[in-house]
Design an enzyme around this catalytic site. Structure first.
Site, short mmCIF file in Angstrom:
data_model
loop_
_atom_site.label_atom_id
_atom_site.label_comp_id
_atom_site.label_asym_id
_atom_site.label_seq_id
_atom_site.Cartn_x
_atom_site.Cartn_y
_atom_site.Cartn_z
N GLU A 36 11.61 -0.50 6.76
CA GLU A 36 12.88 -0.95 7.28
C GLU A 36 13.92 -0.61 6.21
OE1 GLU A 36 13.55 -5.19 7.53
OE2 GLU A 36 15.26 -4.91 8.90
N ARG A 262 -1.94 -5.98 0.68
CA ARG A 262 -0.85 -5.46 -0.14
C ARG A 262 -1.30 -5.38 -1.58
NH1 ARG A 262 4.27 -7.97 2.46
NH2 ARG A 262 5.32 -6.78 0.89
N LYS A 272 11.99 -8.32 -1.68
CA LYS A 272 13.30 -7.67 -1.73
C LYS A 272 14.40 -8.69 -1.99
CE LYS A 272 12.06 -4.02 1.53
NZ LYS A 272 12.12 -3.65 2.97
#
Length: 567
Positions: A36, A262, A272
């Site tokens: 994204e 992850r 983020k």
RNA sequence: UGGGGCGUAGCCAAGUGGUAAGGCAACGGGUUUUGAUCCCGUGUACCGCAGGUUCGAAUCCUGCCGCCCCAGCCA
């Protein structure tokens, strides 16, 4: 293929793909990396990039770089640009396979029309809060919305008017009609479309409604003919919905979603939001601050694509939660840099050294190898003179056991030069050593008659006159604890910031060959570490150096052990 | 206490019924004009725990424990 790749073995995803190919399920493998564009890529993304592009490469397939731009409120073209630059820098090529979810907005819309037609989706007019209340909880089933059984015609009409912009944000939403009692919350009539009367960075004002992730992502995968849709563990719960969408629509392909864990690196964070907060608070300079775990930050720090790919490969792909120790990353960086970085002499914390028996005004050039194991990289000349600078740490008046650098009355070799002996020390009024006086043995010059004479230590140096003063930046971990994101004890990641993560030194001295170094060039400062010419703050003739990583330092380790023993 | 995952040495990770690879770290040692590199060597991992099946289980079965994820009109 690198050594690391050769020894890495096959992970469960590559095993599945190999079987699918062998079993004839697919003739070509198609993957995608779907970021994204709402932030910079970080070390965690590198794993996904290497997996998706790597798998495509290894199996002779294709990998799409697809921007998941379904939420115009959070996304930005700047991030698209930085992500493309990062993927490219890592060494991957998407060729003509650069796509955007927004390329398929018309397709998503058509799919939902189809679902509504089939009675499998409906327009809900409950408020967001009401929908939340109706969803139930982890342990209690949800309740049907009073709008759930709207007629197909009414749904179509409402959906058409949603698109036309007749309603305000939040007035309606379209939902899949699945099962409000499903134990998996994702199946309790998930939202497919919402009204957002805002412009989109690519489609402008064309749309008043935007699709949700599950709808957009699944259909995009199918339209691109993705065979294996690889994502992280938190989407495992979404797989039934992914499959429901595939089952209820007429699509050209049936991708399979596979989840992996992850990758986290100790002493760092990858959220983020939190990274952005560090920038906002001015704790770091930006997304490309060399201390940041972002690709941009690591690039500026001097990490190389080869090092990162090697690192990811060595970690492997599994479903187990993992926090990799920093040493593993640093090892990969050192392995790569050791092979490629030219060696050079630089003094970080200079101490003046005078060779008493070296003729005043005399100067000579000493020859130095650019790489100890790669003679093809050639040699260079180092100016030598009566007055030099050595590393302050390489001299001790009262050294501990096993210190085999310079000390009063002691001998040491100057790298590529002579053996010298310390005969005197000069100090300032407050007692700190300001100069070291030595004598040198002319016969011990590298290549000279007594060059083979053994002394315990070799230290690096730079000529006092013929060297240049530069700024060097030394970095340390951003956080003081291994898992700052974990807030086990209710603490916040901000409580663990390392205030000493950046040290700027402006009086370093480097050999003359370095003054013309290009921005982005990497070197090994012998005995100290790997450094890169900063790409932002360097100007021609005045390079600024970032320390990428130190060399392994067994002496420092000994000192630490000794310190621990004493206490 | 609903659902979904995961548990092999300090950190990663092979292994898929035949008696525990490898990497990083750590610790020894050798080579070395970078205390770097390179090269050797060192680990009883009660394979989360407890039962069971089997001649034999990390691998199969049962129960339990621990950790992670999910209640966005975020992705």
């Amino acid at each position: 293929m690198s050594d690391a790749a050769a020894t890495a073995g096959k992970d469960f995803i590559r095993t599945i793909i190999t079987e699918d190919l062998a079993g004839g399920q697919h003739t070509e493998i198609v993957t995608r990396f779907p970021p994204e564009p709402n932030g910079y890529l970080h070390i965690g993304h590198v794993m996904s990039i290497c997996l998706n592009f790597g798998v495509a490469e290894e199996f002779g397939g294709r990998c799409y770089l697809r921007f998941d731009d379904t939420n115009p409120l959070k996304e930005d073209q700047d991030f698209v640009d930085s992500i493309k630059a990062d993927v490219e820098w890592l060494g991957f090529d998407w060729a003509d396979r650069l796509t955007y979810a927004s390329d398929y907005f018309e397709d998503f819309h058509a799919c939902v029309v189809q679902l509504i037609e089939a009675g499998k989706a409906y327009v809900d007019s409950l408020s967001a809060e009401a929908i939340r209340e109706h969803r139930g909880s982890l342990t209690e089933p949800g309740r049907n919305s009073p709008y759930r059984d709207r007629a197909v015609d009414e749904n179509q009409d409402l959906f058409r008017r949603m698109r036309a912009g007749e309603f305000d944000d939040g007035a309606h939403v379209v939902r899949a009609k699945i099962d409000m009692a499903a134990p998996n919350l994702n199946l309790r009539d998930p939202t497919l479309y919402r009204i957002r009367k805002v412009g989109h960075q690519r489609t402008g004002d064309a749309w008043n409604i935007y699709p949700m992730y599950d709808l957009a992502h699944t259909i995009s995968d199918a339209l691109e003919g993705v065979t294996h849709s690889l994502c992280t563990l938190e989407f495992e719960d979404h797989r039934p919905l992914y499959e429901w969408i595939l089952d209820n629509l007429d699509l050209p392909a049936r991708p399979r979603q596979i989840e992996f864990s992850r990758m986290n690196v100790a002493f760092g964070i990858t959220s983020k939001r939190k990274l952005a907060a560090l920038i906002g608070a001015g704790f770091v300079g930006g997304w490309d601050d060399p201390r940041m775990p972002t690709v941009a930050g690591m690039r500026r720090r001097g990490y190389t694509p080869g090092a990162l790919r090697r690192f990811v490969r060595s970690v492997g792909v599994t479903k187990k939660d993992k926090i990799i120790e920093m040493s593993a990353l640093e090892n990969a960086v050192r392995e790569d840099l050791n092979e490629h970085a030219p060696r050079v002499l630089a003094v970080l914390n200079p101490l003046k050294l005078v060779l008493l028996n070296y003729p005043e005004g005399q100067a000579e050039q000493l020859t130095a190898a650019n790489h100890p194991h790669r003679p093809e990289l050639g040699t260079r000349e180092l100016p030598f003179a009566r007055e030099l600078f050595i590393e302050r740490d390489d001299f001790m008046e009262d050294p501990p056991r096993k210190f085999f650098r310079l000390r009063p009355g002691g001998e040491v070799r100057l790298r590529y030069g002579y053996i010298i002996k310390c005969v005197a020390v000069v100090r300032t009024d407050d007692g700190v050593v300001s100069e070291v006086h030595c004598t040198y043995d002319p016969d011990t010059r590298s290549g000279g008659p007594a060059a083979g004479r053994k002394v315990k230590g070799t230290i690096h140096w730079v000529a006092a006159e013929a060297s240049h003063e530069v700024e060097v930046r030394l970095f340390d971990r951003l956080f003081l604890v291994a898992n700052p994101d974990g807030n086990r004890d209710g603490g916040d990641y901000r409580d663990h910031l390392n205030e000493a993560s950046l040290r700027v030194t402006t009086h370093c001295r480097v050999e003359p060959s370095l003054i013309g170094a290009q921005a982005g060039a990497v070197f090994q400062f012998e005995r100290q570490g790997y450094f890169i010419v900063d790409t932002v703050d360097s100007v021609p003739g005045r390079p600024v150096f970032n320390r990428t990583v130190t060399l392994r330092d067994t002496w420092a380790k000994l000192e630490r052990a000794e310190l621990a023993r004493i206490q």
